[in-house]
Design a protein around this motif. Sequence first.
Motif, mmCIF file in Angstrom:
data_model
loop_
_atom_site.group_PDB
_atom_site.id
_atom_site.type_symbol
_atom_site.label_atom_id
_atom_site.label_comp_id
_atom_site.label_asym_id
_atom_site.label_seq_id
_atom_site.Cartn_x
_atom_site.Cartn_y
_atom_site.Cartn_z
ATOM 1 N N ASP A 1 60.586 -34.735 88.731
ATOM 2 C CA ASP A 1 61.472 -35.779 87.319
ATOM 3 C C ASP A 1 61.841 -34.846 86.936
ATOM 4 N N ARG A 2 62.258 -33.181 86.709
ATOM 5 C CA ARG A 2 62.521 -32.377 85.951
ATOM 6 C C ARG A 2 63.953 -31.847 86.448
ATOM 7 N N LEU A 3 64.392 -31.003 85.533
ATOM 8 C CA LEU A 3 65.646 -30.483 85.709
ATOM 9 C C LEU A 3 65.091 -29.248 86.076
ATOM 10 N N VAL A 4 65.049 -28.858 87.023
ATOM 11 C CA VAL A 4 64.406 -27.285 87.907
ATOM 12 C C VAL A 4 65.262 -26.159 87.803
ATOM 13 N N THR A 5 64.552 -24.772 87.048
ATOM 14 C CA THR A 5 66.015 -23.641 86.888
ATOM 15 C C THR A 5 64.797 -22.860 87.649
ATOM 16 N N VAL A 6 65.678 -22.472 88.503
ATOM 17 C CA VAL A 6 65.064 -21.096 89.528
ATOM 18 C C VAL A 6 65.153 -20.183 89.617
ATOM 19 N N ILE A 7 64.385 -18.904 88.959
ATOM 20 C CA ILE A 7 64.726 -17.504 88.761
ATOM 21 C C ILE A 7 64.431 -17.154 89.933
ATOM 22 N N CYS A 8 65.015 -15.796 90.341
ATOM 23 C CA CYS A 8 64.317 -14.575 91.023
ATOM 24 C C CYS A 8 64.705 -13.232 90.421
ATOM 25 N N ALA A 9 64.422 -12.550 91.659
ATOM 26 C CA ALA A 9 64.948 -11.277 90.858
ATOM 27 C C ALA A 9 66.357 -10.992 90.930
ATOM 28 N N LYS A 10 67.550 -11.135 92.040
ATOM 29 C CA LYS A 10 68.113 -11.074 91.951
ATOM 30 C C LYS A 10 69.275 -12.085 92.512
ATOM 31 N N GLU A 11 68.692 -13.620 92.079
ATOM 32 C CA GLU A 11 69.523 -14.879 92.285
ATOM 33 C C GLU A 11 69.522 -15.076 94.087
ATOM 34 N N LEU B 1 68.595 -21.421 75.449
ATOM 35 C CA LEU B 1 67.098 -20.653 74.314
ATOM 36 C C LEU B 1 66.782 -21.485 72.961
ATOM 37 N N LEU B 2 67.912 -21.211 72.887
ATOM 38 C CA LEU B 2 68.119 -20.939 71.094
ATOM 39 C C LEU B 2 68.470 -22.530 70.812
ATOM 40 N N ALA B 3 68.966 -23.078 71.159
ATOM 41 C CA ALA B 3 69.287 -24.627 70.393
ATOM 42 C C ALA B 3 67.810 -24.920 71.489
ATOM 43 N N GLU B 4 66.501 -24.147 71.577
ATOM 44 C CA GLU B 4 65.650 -25.321 72.172
ATOM 45 C C GLU B 4 65.487 -26.463 72.850
ATOM 46 N N GLN B 5 66.856 -26.428 73.733
ATOM 47 C CA GLN B 5 67.270 -27.472 75.273
ATOM 48 C C GLN B 5 65.690 -27.261 75.877
ATOM 49 N N PRO B 6 65.625 -27.897 76.679
ATOM 50 C CA PRO B 6 64.051 -28.570 76.806
ATOM 51 C C PRO B 6 64.144 -27.839 78.403
ATOM 52 N N LEU B 7 63.691 -27.170 78.925
ATOM 53 C CA LEU B 7 63.752 -26.438 80.265
ATOM 54 C C LEU B 7 62.496 -26.471 80.713
ATOM 55 N N PHE B 8 62.305 -26.717 82.218
ATOM 56 C CA PHE B 8 60.854 -26.116 83.138
ATOM 57 C C PHE B 8 61.768 -24.623 84.275
ATOM 58 N N ILE B 9 61.149 -24.059 84.084
ATOM 59 C CA ILE B 9 61.383 -22.786 84.996
ATOM 60 C C ILE B 9 60.771 -22.527 86.409
ATOM 61 N N LEU B 10 61.368 -22.750 87.170
ATOM 62 C CA LEU B 10 60.565 -21.945 88.372
ATOM 63 C C LEU B 10 60.954 -20.522 88.829
ATOM 64 N N ASP B 11 59.682 -19.818 88.631
ATOM 65 C CA ASP B 11 59.783 -18.905 89.056
ATOM 66 C C ASP B 11 59.450 -18.231 90.579
ATOM 67 N N VAL B 12 60.611 -17.790 90.999
ATOM 68 C CA VAL B 12 59.934 -17.613 92.290
ATOM 69 C C VAL B 12 59.705 -15.781 92.990
ATOM 70 N N ARG B 13 59.894 -15.428 92.032
ATOM 71 C CA ARG B 13 59.260 -13.717 92.047
ATOM 72 C C ARG B 13 57.516 -13.344 92.178
ATOM 73 N N ASN B 14 57.337 -12.563 92.972
ATOM 74 C CA ASN B 14 56.732 -12.572 93.131
ATOM 75 C C ASN B 14 54.513 -12.003 92.105
ATOM 76 N N GLU B 15 53.740 -12.170 92.785
ATOM 77 C CA GLU B 15 53.799 -12.111 91.439
ATOM 78 C C GLU B 15 53.072 -11.139 90.539
ATOM 79 N N VAL B 16 53.031 -10.195 90.540
ATOM 80 C CA VAL B 16 53.221 -8.892 89.878
ATOM 81 C C VAL B 16 54.784 -8.885 89.237
ATOM 82 N N GLU B 17 55.781 -8.854 89.822
ATOM 83 C CA GLU B 17 57.192 -9.186 89.189
ATOM 84 C C GLU B 17 57.004 -9.915 88.057
ATOM 85 N N PHE B 18 56.397 -11.367 87.834
ATOM 86 C CA PHE B 18 56.414 -11.907 87.147
ATOM 87 C C PHE B 18 55.485 -12.022 85.992
ATOM 88 N N ALA B 19 54.198 -11.018 85.826
ATOM 89 C CA ALA B 19 53.145 -10.695 85.328
ATOM 90 C C ALA B 19 54.023 -9.619 84.299
#
Length: 394
Positions: free
Chosen positions: A75-85, A23-41
């Motif tokens: 065609d992207r490197l996808v970084t997947v994030i959930c609540a606890k892994e 994040l500090l180095a502004e590397q290209p990121l694409f995040i897939l967040d699989v938490r529910n909508e409430v947690e994501f918000a």
Amino acid sequence: MTTLDQLQTGVGVLSPAELYAELLAEQPLFILDVRNEVEFARNQVRGRRPIPTLNIPYFEFIEDEERAIARVPPDRLVTVICAKEGSSQYVAELLAEHGINARYLIGGFRAWLDFHAIHEVVNASWGRIVQIVRPARGDLSYVIVSAGEAAVIDPGRQIHLYQEVAAAAQADVTRILLTHLSAGRLSGGAMLANTRHTLLYMHPYDALHPRTLLPAHLDYMPLLGGERLPVGHLLIEAHWFPGHTPGHLVYRVISPSGERFLLTGDALLLAGCGRTDLGGHPVAWTDLLFRSLHTTLPELVTDETLIMPSSSMGLAEARADGVVAAPFAGLRDTHPGLRASSPAELLPLVQDTVAELPVAIDAMLYANLGLRQISDEEAHELETEPSHCVLARR
């Protein structure tokens, strides 16, 4: 997670520290967040600039795997994030099976919330100033070390971090200085003071709940402004700077060579100011903040004075090395609070007229005043969202 595990699952892993570095180095990121909508918000990973982020709750991959996967860029490197892994690992493996380059965040968003980075702001012959950053919330705190003594400013509940910094410098924590009693984060000041014979300092105005006026159940040394506290070779001056709270203080650090550093708490951030509406008196508190910014501040700084706040409005404020601090010269002509010509002009910058005050604010105030004990799990829940002391990132 071992290298063998990575090879077996076909997906990569990313630690919170590695995510922070990207994040500090502004590397290209694409995040897939699989938490529910409430947690994501409530909170997401934020960088210097907006990060392409897709929220597809985990259960959608269970209910209709093909449809959910079709929504993910192939065609992207996808970084997947959930609540606890666990859920993110499962989804990352699904994506990998479909030929999508995927990895997941170790420990999930909870680990990201708990992650702290330690940065050295100053290293001089007289000592060091260390900044502790919690990027998921924008919380900043400090350890000032000189000649075997350490002062901690605005500590969070993770008191081991401050103890470890002091121990590494072979210093004893002798003073804990609060710029204010926060309503936007949980303070570790009282816990840290209770670990040994260490003094906790704050303004007595902030030892009252701003709406109920209930007094704090804390052992502290009162500072009214004007006090000078030695820490090793340094002198730390307390100056009353009301507005964000009635008892807000700023601390000016003076080195033996005459250098000046100003710890501004949440009254003066690098790109804004702390809210004035958390106590229910936004107009009166904004008047106080305007006076502090335009009358008191000029007496405390020169262009070279390094401004070090206790909150950040985002990683865009951080230097390349992660430190959130800047000489006053960089703020003087562009800072919106300093450019405001009247309290009325300042008010829209520090008051939220749309949303109601979050319920978490009172819970944090009662906890920080020592009026209520909370568990570690409740503390985590209260601090899931970004700090309420500043308005939404502009």
